[in-house]
Design a protein around this motif. Structure first.
Motif, PDB file in Angstrom:
ATOM      1  N   SER A  62       0.842  -1.206   0.000  1.00 55.21           N
ATOM      2  CA  SER A  62       0.000   0.000   0.000  1.00 55.21           C
ATOM      3  C   SER A  62       0.877   1.256   0.000  1.00 55.21           C
ATOM      4  N   ILE A  63       0.281   2.357  -0.433  1.00 55.62           N
ATOM      5  CA  ILE A  63       1.008   3.633  -0.410  1.00 55.62           C
ATOM      6  C   ILE A  63       1.447   3.941   1.019  1.00 55.62           C
ATOM      7  N   ARG A  64       0.560   3.758   1.967  1.00 56.76           N
ATOM      8  CA  ARG A  64       0.882   4.054   3.368  1.00 56.76           C
ATOM      9  C   ARG A  64       2.056   3.212   3.861  1.00 56.76           C
ATOM     10  N   LYS A  65       2.005   1.911   3.595  1.00 58.21           N
ATOM     11  CA  LYS A  65       3.091   1.041   4.060  1.00 58.21           C
ATOM     12  C   LYS A  65       4.411   1.445   3.402  1.00 58.21           C
ATOM     13  N   ALA A  66       4.374   1.738   2.108  1.00 56.39           N
ATOM     14  CA  ALA A  66       5.598   2.145   1.403  1.00 56.39           C
ATOM     15  C   ALA A  66       6.148   3.439   1.986  1.00 56.39           C
ATOM     16  N   TYR A  67       5.260   4.389   2.211  1.00 60.12           N
ATOM     17  CA  TYR A  67       5.688   5.709   2.667  1.00 60.12           C
ATOM     18  C   TYR A  67       6.337   5.635   4.049  1.00 60.12           C
ATOM     19  N   PHE A  68       5.850   4.755   4.907  1.00 59.39           N
ATOM     20  CA  PHE A  68       6.381   4.668   6.260  1.00 59.39           C
ATOM     21  C   PHE A  68       7.415   3.559   6.446  1.00 59.39           C
ATOM     22  N   SER A  69       7.791   2.887   5.380  1.00 57.14           N
ATOM     23  CA  SER A  69       8.834   1.856   5.452  1.00 57.14           C
ATOM     24  C   SER A  69      10.207   2.506   5.548  1.00 57.14           C
ATOM     25  N   LYS A  70      11.169   1.720   6.024  1.00 59.00           N
ATOM     26  CA  LYS A  70      12.561   2.188   5.977  1.00 59.00           C
ATOM     27  C   LYS A  70      12.937   2.303   4.506  1.00 59.00           C
ATOM     28  N   SER A  71      13.588   3.409   4.158  1.00 56.19           N
ATOM     29  CA  SER A  71      13.877   3.640   2.745  1.00 56.19           C
ATOM     30  C   SER A  71      15.284   4.180   2.559  1.00 56.19           C
ATOM     31  N   GLU A  72      15.684   4.208   1.292  1.00 54.11           N
ATOM     32  CA  GLU A  72      16.993   4.733   0.925  1.00 54.11           C
ATOM     33  C   GLU A  72      16.897   5.348  -0.464  1.00 54.11           C
ATOM     34  N   ASN A  73      17.793   6.272  -0.756  1.00 55.59           N
ATOM     35  CA  ASN A  73      17.879   6.839  -2.095  1.00 55.59           C
ATOM     36  C   ASN A  73      18.846   6.005  -2.919  1.00 55.59           C
ATOM     37  N   VAL A  74      18.434   5.692  -4.138  1.00 56.36           N
ATOM     38  CA  VAL A  74      19.315   4.967  -5.063  1.00 56.36           C
ATOM     39  C   VAL A  74      19.319   5.721  -6.393  1.00 56.36           C
ATOM     40  N   SER A  75      20.362   5.513  -7.170  1.00 59.70           N
ATOM     41  CA  SER A  75      20.408   6.146  -8.479  1.00 59.70           C
ATOM     42  C   SER A  75      19.306   5.547  -9.351  1.00 59.70           C
ATOM     43  N   ILE A  76      18.827   6.351 -10.278  1.00 55.87           N
ATOM     44  CA  ILE A  76      17.763   5.898 -11.183  1.00 55.87           C
ATOM     45  C   ILE A  76      18.194   4.624 -11.907  1.00 55.87           C
ATOM     46  N   GLU A  77      19.471   4.556 -12.296  1.00 60.35           N
ATOM     47  CA  GLU A  77      19.961   3.392 -13.038  1.00 60.35           C
ATOM     48  C   GLU A  77      19.832   2.093 -12.248  1.00 60.35           C
ATOM     49  N   CYS A  78      19.807   2.191 -10.918  1.00 56.05           N
ATOM     50  CA  CYS A  78      19.725   0.995 -10.063  1.00 56.05           C
ATOM     51  C   CYS A  78      18.315   0.748  -9.519  1.00 56.05           C
ATOM     52  N   ALA A  79      17.330   1.482 -10.013  1.00 50.94           N
ATOM     53  CA  ALA A  79      15.999   1.449  -9.406  1.00 50.94           C
ATOM     54  C   ALA A  79      15.067   0.374  -9.959  1.00 50.94           C
ATOM     55  N   SER A  80      15.306  -0.123 -11.170  1.00 46.08           N
ATOM     56  CA  SER A  80      14.379  -1.086 -11.761  1.00 46.08           C
ATOM     57  C   SER A  80      14.296  -2.330 -10.877  1.00 46.08           C
ATOM     58  N   GLY A  81      13.048  -2.738 -10.596  1.00 45.41           N
ATOM     59  CA  GLY A  81      12.828  -3.901  -9.750  1.00 45.41           C
ATOM     60  C   GLY A  81      12.667  -3.556  -8.280  1.00 45.41           C
ATOM     61  N   ARG A  82      13.000  -2.326  -7.901  1.00 46.28           N
ATOM     62  CA  ARG A  82      12.852  -1.901  -6.502  1.00 46.28           C
ATOM     63  C   ARG A  82      11.446  -1.344  -6.296  1.00 46.28           C
ATOM     64  N   ILE A  83      11.079  -1.130  -5.048  1.00 51.93           N
ATOM     65  CA  ILE A  83       9.744  -0.632  -4.714  1.00 51.93           C
ATOM     66  C   ILE A  83       9.839   0.838  -4.322  1.00 51.93           C
ATOM     67  N   CYS A  84       9.063   1.651  -5.001  1.00 47.50           N
ATOM     68  CA  CYS A  84       9.053   3.090  -4.743  1.00 47.50           C
ATOM     69  C   CYS A  84       8.546   3.353  -3.323  1.00 47.50           C
ATOM     70  N   ALA A  85       9.252   4.242  -2.597  1.00 48.62           N
ATOM     71  CA  ALA A  85       8.861   4.556  -1.228  1.00 48.62           C
ATOM     72  C   ALA A  85       8.209   5.929  -1.093  1.00 48.62           C
ATOM     73  N   LYS A  86       8.583   6.884  -1.941  1.00 46.25           N
ATOM     74  CA  LYS A  86       8.063   8.255  -1.838  1.00 46.25           C
ATOM     75  C   LYS A  86       7.552   8.733  -3.192  1.00 46.25           C
ATOM     76  N   ASP A  87       6.750   9.799  -3.164  1.00 46.08           N
ATOM     77  CA  ASP A  87       6.179  10.379  -4.382  1.00 46.08           C
ATOM     78  C   ASP A  87       7.276  10.789  -5.357  1.00 46.08           C
ATOM     79  N   VAL A  88       7.027  10.565  -6.634  1.00 49.21           N
ATOM     80  CA  VAL A  88       7.936  10.977  -7.699  1.00 49.21           C
ATOM     81  C   VAL A  88       7.096  11.529  -8.838  1.00 49.21           C
ATOM     82  N   CYS A  89       7.172  12.849  -9.049  1.00 51.45           N
ATOM     83  CA  CYS A  89       6.443  13.425 -10.178  1.00 51.45           C
ATOM     84  C   CYS A  89       7.156  14.669 -10.663  1.00 51.45           C
ATOM     85  N   SER A  90       6.889  14.986 -11.895  1.00 56.18           N
ATOM     86  CA  SER A  90       7.442  16.161 -12.530  1.00 56.18           C
ATOM     87  C   SER A  90       6.376  17.251 -12.521  1.00 56.18           C
ATOM     88  N   CYS A  91       6.795  18.486 -12.375  1.00 56.31           N
ATOM     89  CA  CYS A  91       5.834  19.585 -12.329  1.00 56.31           C
ATOM     90  C   CYS A  91       6.211  20.648 -13.333  1.00 56.31           C
TER      91      CYS A  91
END
Length: 181
Positions: free
Chosen positions: A116-145
């Protein structure tokens, strides 16, 4: 001040900006925002990425609010002087128009929800480079404005299409759920 002077100052600012928007349109720029105290410029239509135009402006001590592969957004207040606004317009006018950059629509992807969005948002997370992100689970909002439409939502598995879109909009890192969570 706010109830009396500010209203008049904002009305004067809007009038000044409308005149300068017209100047830029005559130069060939496409102003895509109808907001009276904001410029959102379609730089791709002028032959540049938003990041390229933002870089030219930055070299001239002008900072944009937002830049991506197609657009820039500039926001103003009554504290911006007419001279500052005119300098901005002069710098933009000095940029030669090139052939329009064709916009490529973002490819639709079937996002797969893992948690769920809630579980992801409150999970322990880390920043990774975009190149290493495929297959990982998104933890925070990502959008372009603009357009402020999320590329991937918290709790979704990041796929290769997400990675390409994130790169397109200039993202270098993404916040993902740690593997040990």
């Amino acid at each position: 001040y706010i109830s009396e002077d500010a209203k008049q100052e904002y009305l004067q600012l809007a009038k000044t900006l409308e005149k300068e928007k017209a100047n830029l349109r005559m130069q060939g720029y496409s102003i895509v925002s109808n907001e009276p105290i904001k410029f959102t410029i379609d730089c791709a239509q002028y032959g540049y990425s938003g990041v390229e135009i933002a870089s030219v402006l930055r070299e001239n001590n002008i900072e944009v609010e937002y830049a991506d592969c197609y657009y820039i957004t500039l926001m103003f207040t009554p504290k911006n002087t007419e001279k500052e606004i005119q300098t901005l317009v002069e710098v933009l006018k000095r940029i030669p128009k090139k052939q329009e950059i064709q916009k490529t629509p973002d490819k639709q992807t079937d996002a797969k929800r893992f948690v769920s969005i809630r579980k992801a948002y409150f999970s322990k997370s880390e920043n990774v480079s975009i190149e290493c992100a495929s297959g990982r689970i998104c933890a925070k909002d990502v959008c372009s404005c603009p357009p402020a439409v999320p590329i991937v939502l918290p709790g979704e598995i990041i796929n290769d299409t997400h990675v390409l879109q994130l790169k397109k909009y200039g993202f270098k890192t993404i916040n993902v759920i740690r593997k040990d969570s």
